[in-house]
Scaffold this motif. Sequence first.
Motif, PDB file in Angstrom:
ATOM      1  N   ARG A   4      90.473 -27.793  26.230  1.00  0.00           N
ATOM      2  CA  ARG A   4      89.273 -28.232  25.521  1.00  0.00           C
ATOM      3  C   ARG A   4      89.641 -29.108  24.321  1.00  0.00           C
ATOM      4  O   ARG A   4      90.789 -29.089  23.863  1.00  0.00           O
ATOM      5  N   PRO A   5      88.687 -29.886  23.814  1.00  0.00           N
ATOM      6  CA  PRO A   5      88.971 -30.761  22.678  1.00  0.00           C
ATOM      7  C   PRO A   5      89.476 -29.979  21.470  1.00  0.00           C
ATOM      8  O   PRO A   5      89.040 -28.851  21.226  1.00  0.00           O
ATOM      9  N   GLY A   6      90.375 -30.604  20.738  1.00  0.00           N
ATOM     10  CA  GLY A   6      90.874 -30.014  19.500  1.00  0.00           C
ATOM     11  C   GLY A   6      90.002 -30.404  18.322  1.00  0.00           C
ATOM     12  O   GLY A   6      88.830 -30.750  18.490  1.00  0.00           O
ATOM     13  N   LYS A   7      90.606 -30.406  17.144  1.00  0.00           N
ATOM     14  CA  LYS A   7      89.872 -30.717  15.921  1.00  0.00           C
ATOM     15  C   LYS A   7      90.324 -32.020  15.287  1.00  0.00           C
ATOM     16  O   LYS A   7      89.792 -32.420  14.253  1.00  0.00           O
ATOM     17  N   ASN A   8      91.319 -32.680  15.886  1.00  0.00           N
ATOM     18  CA  ASN A   8      91.901 -33.871  15.273  1.00  0.00           C
ATOM     19  C   ASN A   8      92.002 -35.032  16.255  1.00  0.00           C
ATOM     20  O   ASN A   8      92.332 -34.850  17.418  1.00  0.00           O
ATOM     21  N   ILE A   9      91.707 -36.222  15.736  1.00  0.00           N
ATOM     22  CA  ILE A   9      91.945 -37.487  16.419  1.00  0.00           C
ATOM     23  C   ILE A   9      92.789 -38.301  15.442  1.00  0.00           C
ATOM     24  O   ILE A   9      92.502 -38.316  14.244  1.00  0.00           O
ATOM     25  N   ALA A  10      93.816 -38.964  15.930  1.00  0.00           N
ATOM     26  CA  ALA A  10      94.644 -39.788  15.045  1.00  0.00           C
ATOM     27  C   ALA A  10      94.681 -41.222  15.543  1.00  0.00           C
ATOM     28  O   ALA A  10      94.823 -41.469  16.738  1.00  0.00           O
ATOM     29  N   ILE A  11      94.529 -42.145  14.614  1.00  0.00           N
ATOM     30  CA  ILE A  11      94.758 -43.550  14.898  1.00  0.00           C
ATOM     31  C   ILE A  11      96.074 -43.895  14.205  1.00  0.00           C
ATOM     32  O   ILE A  11      96.177 -43.822  12.978  1.00  0.00           O
ATOM     33  N   LYS A  12      97.086 -44.202  14.990  1.00  0.00           N
ATOM     34  CA  LYS A  12      98.393 -44.584  14.465  1.00  0.00           C
ATOM     35  C   LYS A  12      98.359 -46.091  14.219  1.00  0.00           C
ATOM     36  O   LYS A  12      98.165 -46.873  15.149  1.00  0.00           O
ATOM     37  N   GLY A  92     105.535 -26.162  12.918  1.00  0.00           N
ATOM     38  CA  GLY A  92     104.592 -25.057  12.833  1.00  0.00           C
ATOM     39  C   GLY A  92     103.524 -25.045  13.912  1.00  0.00           C
ATOM     40  O   GLY A  92     102.556 -24.305  13.811  1.00  0.00           O
ATOM     41  N   VAL A  93     103.679 -25.868  14.938  1.00  0.00           N
ATOM     42  CA  VAL A  93     102.689 -25.952  16.009  1.00  0.00           C
ATOM     43  C   VAL A  93     103.354 -25.548  17.319  1.00  0.00           C
ATOM     44  O   VAL A  93     104.441 -26.023  17.633  1.00  0.00           O
ATOM     45  N   THR A  94     102.695 -24.691  18.076  1.00  0.00           N
ATOM     46  CA  THR A  94     103.174 -24.346  19.411  1.00  0.00           C
ATOM     47  C   THR A  94     102.466 -25.267  20.392  1.00  0.00           C
ATOM     48  O   THR A  94     101.245 -25.206  20.541  1.00  0.00           O
ATOM     49  N   GLY A  95     103.228 -26.151  21.005  1.00  0.00           N
ATOM     50  CA  GLY A  95     102.612 -27.083  21.926  1.00  0.00           C
ATOM     51  C   GLY A  95     103.584 -28.121  22.425  1.00  0.00           C
ATOM     52  O   GLY A  95     104.803 -28.011  22.227  1.00  0.00           O
ATOM     53  N   HIS A  96     103.029 -29.150  23.061  1.00  0.00           N
ATOM     54  CA  HIS A  96     103.822 -30.258  23.591  1.00  0.00           C
ATOM     55  C   HIS A  96     103.050 -31.554  23.430  1.00  0.00           C
ATOM     56  O   HIS A  96     101.822 -31.583  23.580  1.00  0.00           O
ATOM     57  N   TRP A  97     103.771 -32.630  23.146  1.00  0.00           N
ATOM     58  CA  TRP A  97     103.218 -33.966  23.226  1.00  0.00           C
ATOM     59  C   TRP A  97     103.322 -34.423  24.673  1.00  0.00           C
ATOM     60  O   TRP A  97     104.307 -34.155  25.353  1.00  0.00           O
ATOM     61  N   THR A  98     102.299 -35.143  25.141  1.00  0.00           N
ATOM     62  CA  THR A  98     102.303 -35.730  26.475  1.00  0.00           C
ATOM     63  C   THR A  98     101.462 -36.992  26.411  1.00  0.00           C
ATOM     64  O   THR A  98     101.092 -37.452  25.321  1.00  0.00           O
ATOM     65  N   SER A  99     101.146 -37.568  27.556  1.00  0.00           N
ATOM     66  CA  SER A  99     100.263 -38.734  27.575  1.00  0.00           C
ATOM     67  C   SER A  99      99.480 -38.755  28.878  1.00  0.00           C
ATOM     68  O   SER A  99      99.894 -38.180  29.883  1.00  0.00           O
ATOM     69  N   ASP A 100      98.336 -39.431  28.835  1.00  0.00           N
ATOM     70  CA  ASP A 100      97.537 -39.593  30.047  1.00  0.00           C
ATOM     71  C   ASP A 100      98.070 -40.798  30.834  1.00  0.00           C
ATOM     72  O   ASP A 100      98.991 -41.482  30.360  1.00  0.00           O
ATOM     73  N   PRO A 101      97.539 -41.077  32.029  1.00  0.00           N
ATOM     74  CA  PRO A 101      98.061 -42.190  32.823  1.00  0.00           C
ATOM     75  C   PRO A 101      97.977 -43.551  32.130  1.00  0.00           C
ATOM     76  O   PRO A 101      98.781 -44.444  32.406  1.00  0.00           O
ATOM     77  N   ALA A 102      97.026 -43.726  31.191  1.00  0.00           N
ATOM     78  CA  ALA A 102      96.896 -44.994  30.474  1.00  0.00           C
ATOM     79  C   ALA A 102      97.822 -45.085  29.262  1.00  0.00           C
ATOM     80  O   ALA A 102      97.896 -46.116  28.612  1.00  0.00           O
ATOM     81  N   VAL A 104      97.626 -42.910  26.544  1.00  0.00           N
ATOM     82  CA  VAL A 104      97.059 -42.272  25.353  1.00  0.00           C
ATOM     83  C   VAL A 104      97.846 -40.986  25.103  1.00  0.00           C
ATOM     84  O   VAL A 104      98.007 -40.158  26.008  1.00  0.00           O
ATOM     85  N   VAL A 105      98.343 -40.825  23.882  1.00  0.00           N
ATOM     86  CA  VAL A 105      99.147 -39.653  23.542  1.00  0.00           C
ATOM     87  C   VAL A 105      98.215 -38.457  23.331  1.00  0.00           C
ATOM     88  O   VAL A 105      97.172 -38.553  22.696  1.00  0.00           O
ATOM     89  N   LEU A 106      98.642 -37.320  23.902  1.00  0.00           N
ATOM     90  CA  LEU A 106      97.877 -36.079  23.800  1.00  0.00           C
ATOM     91  C   LEU A 106      98.773 -34.987  23.236  1.00  0.00           C
ATOM     92  O   LEU A 106      99.921 -34.849  23.622  1.00  0.00           O
ATOM     93  N   LEU A 107      98.227 -34.196  22.329  1.00  0.00           N
ATOM     94  CA  LEU A 107      98.893 -32.997  21.853  1.00  0.00           C
ATOM     95  C   LEU A 107      98.233 -31.815  22.535  1.00  0.00           C
ATOM     96  O   LEU A 107      97.040 -31.548  22.317  1.00  0.00           O
ATOM     97  N   LEU A 108      98.984 -31.118  23.381  1.00  0.00           N
ATOM     98  CA  LEU A 108      98.520 -29.875  24.005  1.00  0.00           C
ATOM     99  C   LEU A 108      99.034 -28.751  23.125  1.00  0.00           C
ATOM    100  O   LEU A 108     100.236 -28.565  23.008  1.00  0.00           O
ATOM    101  N   ARG A 109      98.140 -28.020  22.487  1.00  0.00           N
ATOM    102  CA  ARG A 109      98.587 -27.001  21.546  1.00  0.00           C
ATOM    103  C   ARG A 109      97.741 -25.744  21.594  1.00  0.00           C
ATOM    104  O   ARG A 109      96.607 -25.770  22.042  1.00  0.00           O
ATOM    105  N   ASN A 110      98.378 -24.647  21.124  1.00  0.00           N
ATOM    106  CA  ASN A 110      97.624 -23.415  20.936  1.00  0.00           C
ATOM    107  C   ASN A 110      96.664 -23.626  19.770  1.00  0.00           C
ATOM    108  O   ASN A 110      96.990 -24.319  18.816  1.00  0.00           O
ATOM    109  N   GLU A 111      95.517 -23.000  19.859  1.00  0.00           N
ATOM    110  CA  GLU A 111      94.516 -23.115  18.795  1.00  0.00           C
ATOM    111  C   GLU A 111      94.978 -22.456  17.531  1.00  0.00           C
ATOM    112  O   GLU A 111      95.673 -21.505  17.482  1.00  0.00           O
TER     113      GLU A 111
END
Length: 111
Positions: A4-12, A92-102, A104-111
């Motif tokens: 599900r969606p997280g709480k953060n969007i980042a523009i690098k 301090g975050v439990t998760g992984h960085w990944t990306s979608d087919p296009a 776009v970087v995604l952070l998959l993390r525990n809430e």
Amino acid sequence: MKIRPGKNIAIKVPRHKWQETVAFYRDKVGLKVARELTNSVGFVFGEMTLWVDRVERQSQADVWLELFTEDPARALDHLESPQRDELEPLDGVTGHWTSDPAGVVLLLRNE
């Protein structure tokens, strides 16, 4: 697998466009500043925080999204996405960085 969606969007943003981009969201769009850090400004963006991050060695802007899941490793397998943990430290975050087919970087993390 629930993701599900997280709480953060980042523009690098490249260093040479960072101040102009922060001013755009603050002064033109009228977003309220939630938090200021040395290389990042967070804006109130509905129930989320929109982060505008300054990146030293980048030529164009990227959008990064945060997703919550109970098991980030299993979610990575489910999405069949590459593990990209070299992108940025996960302090301090439990998760992984990944990306979608296009790309776009995604952070998959525990809430």
